[in-house]
Design an enzyme around this catalytic site. Sequence first.
Site, PDB file in Angstrom:
ATOM      1  N   LYS A 164      43.286  37.544  42.369  1.00  0.00           N
ATOM      2  CA  LYS A 164      42.092  36.737  42.150  1.00  0.00           C
ATOM      3  C   LYS A 164      40.906  37.364  42.896  1.00  0.00           C
ATOM      4  O   LYS A 164      39.890  37.668  42.323  1.00  0.00           O
ATOM      5  CB  LYS A 164      42.301  35.297  42.642  1.00  0.00           C
ATOM      6  CG  LYS A 164      43.601  34.645  42.170  1.00  0.00           C
ATOM      7  CD  LYS A 164      43.566  34.211  40.723  1.00  0.00           C
ATOM      8  CE  LYS A 164      44.927  33.887  40.141  1.00  0.00           C
ATOM      9  NZ  LYS A 164      45.607  32.742  40.692  1.00  0.00           N
TER      10      LYS A 164
ATOM     11  N   ASP B 250      47.572  27.349  50.323  1.00  0.00           N
ATOM     12  CA  ASP B 250      47.516  28.294  49.211  1.00  0.00           C
ATOM     13  C   ASP B 250      46.049  28.705  49.055  1.00  0.00           C
ATOM     14  O   ASP B 250      45.214  27.913  48.626  1.00  0.00           O
ATOM     15  CB  ASP B 250      48.025  27.600  47.940  1.00  0.00           C
ATOM     16  CG  ASP B 250      47.956  28.508  46.710  1.00  0.00           C
ATOM     17  OD1 ASP B 250      47.422  29.624  46.808  1.00  0.00           O
ATOM     18  OD2 ASP B 250      48.446  28.065  45.646  1.00  0.00           O
TER      19      ASP B 250
ATOM     20  N   TRP C 150      47.844  23.654  40.567  1.00  0.00           N
ATOM     21  CA  TRP C 150      48.603  24.531  41.476  1.00  0.00           C
ATOM     22  C   TRP C 150      49.308  23.718  42.542  1.00  0.00           C
ATOM     23  O   TRP C 150      50.427  24.047  42.946  1.00  0.00           O
ATOM     24  CB  TRP C 150      47.707  25.622  42.056  1.00  0.00           C
ATOM     25  CG  TRP C 150      47.321  26.614  41.004  1.00  0.00           C
ATOM     26  CD1 TRP C 150      46.072  26.842  40.515  1.00  0.00           C
ATOM     27  CD2 TRP C 150      48.208  27.484  40.257  1.00  0.00           C
ATOM     28  NE1 TRP C 150      46.123  27.801  39.518  1.00  0.00           N
ATOM     29  CE2 TRP C 150      47.411  28.203  39.343  1.00  0.00           C
ATOM     30  CE3 TRP C 150      49.576  27.710  40.274  1.00  0.00           C
ATOM     31  CZ2 TRP C 150      47.949  29.144  38.452  1.00  0.00           C
ATOM     32  CZ3 TRP C 150      50.115  28.639  39.386  1.00  0.00           C
ATOM     33  CH2 TRP C 150      49.316  29.347  38.495  1.00  0.00           C
TER      34      TRP C 150
END
Length: 360
Positions: free
Chosen positions: A196, A172, A102
């Site tokens: 998530k 993030d 990511w």
Amino acid sequence: MRKVFNFSAGPATLPEEVLAQAAAEMLDWHGSGQSVMEMSHRGKEYMSIHEQAERDLRTLMGIPSNYKVLFLQGGATMQFAMIPVNLMRGKAGADYVNTGEWSKKAIKEAKLFGAVNVVASSEDRSFTYVPPQAQWKRAADAAYLHYCANETIGGVEFGWIPESGDVPLVADVSSNFLSRPLDVSKFGLLYGGAQKNIGPAGLTIVVVREDLLGHAPKSTPTMLDYKAQADNDSMLNTPPTWAIYIAGLVFQWIARQGGLAAIERRNVEKASLLYDYLDSTQFYRNPVDRADRSRMNVPFTLRDDALDEPFLKGAKERNLLQLKGHRSVGGMRASIYNAMPIEGVRALVDYLREFEKSHG
Ligand SMILES: *Cc1c(COP(=O)(O)O)cnc(C)c1O
């Protein structure tokens, strides 16, 4: 109780209580005669849901009053672009830490808008650790410092908050949002997709310090300008009303569990149960440095990958779902977000033990 435990990395399991409440309110929300999905986003019923969700999130996280909460769309992936567009503020570039897949995606996108200085990378050891901050090589005039607080694929989590001085810190937090208390005042901006740890797909939450608004170049599309979004209370256009409603129910559920400190204690207990078992045997292996292991996403391999298929088949028979690892790393991955009950982790550990016995 539902029959299955879902270990998916996202979209992921939600608290059963929240799903039951949403089901009960589906046809007639609070006597309105409508489902939340059908309401005008500017009507007073939906507005009350929207405002309550923001209030509850502010309370849970202790968000200071000089921060805006934005409910956006486009996923965390859209933020990979919105962040440089809005926060570069005429500077030449930004600092990024590279701890996995990511991070890499965020870096790639940021390069479209300015120079990216990678301050440190753990790619030398296949992204199995967090490089200590003492080794970071920061640029002199970075617009901001970006890191991924929890690498969902590699299972690597920052157990600490980087020190960024006067440079805005950007994180993030897609896959560890609301999994532990966090001092928001240390950040310029926090962002994450909801699917998530918070709610359904389609909602992205951004918490941003007010002084960072209003610096996007003039040519910035209105939808991508944080200031325009903040000035319109995330209602420049139709917001993802259903996803915001469910997220609001999840915030209330977290509060009922005792808030973020209580949630953190449960997450530590669940993660320890699983890692302790994995570490107790040679049959399974998690490659991440102990101090940097994620409490949310636990990747592991079996001694022989020819056993992967039978392992997954047996798991499914026991109603333990979505344990297959990400295609880029193989093996298994158990995501044990806030909504995964400890019973689910116990059932998984029991199965790990049993499978080892019959195949070890
Ligand atoms: C899932 C994930 C993303 C991408 O999220 P989308 O909402 O699908 O764009 C970004 N960062 C992290 C850490 C993630 O787990």
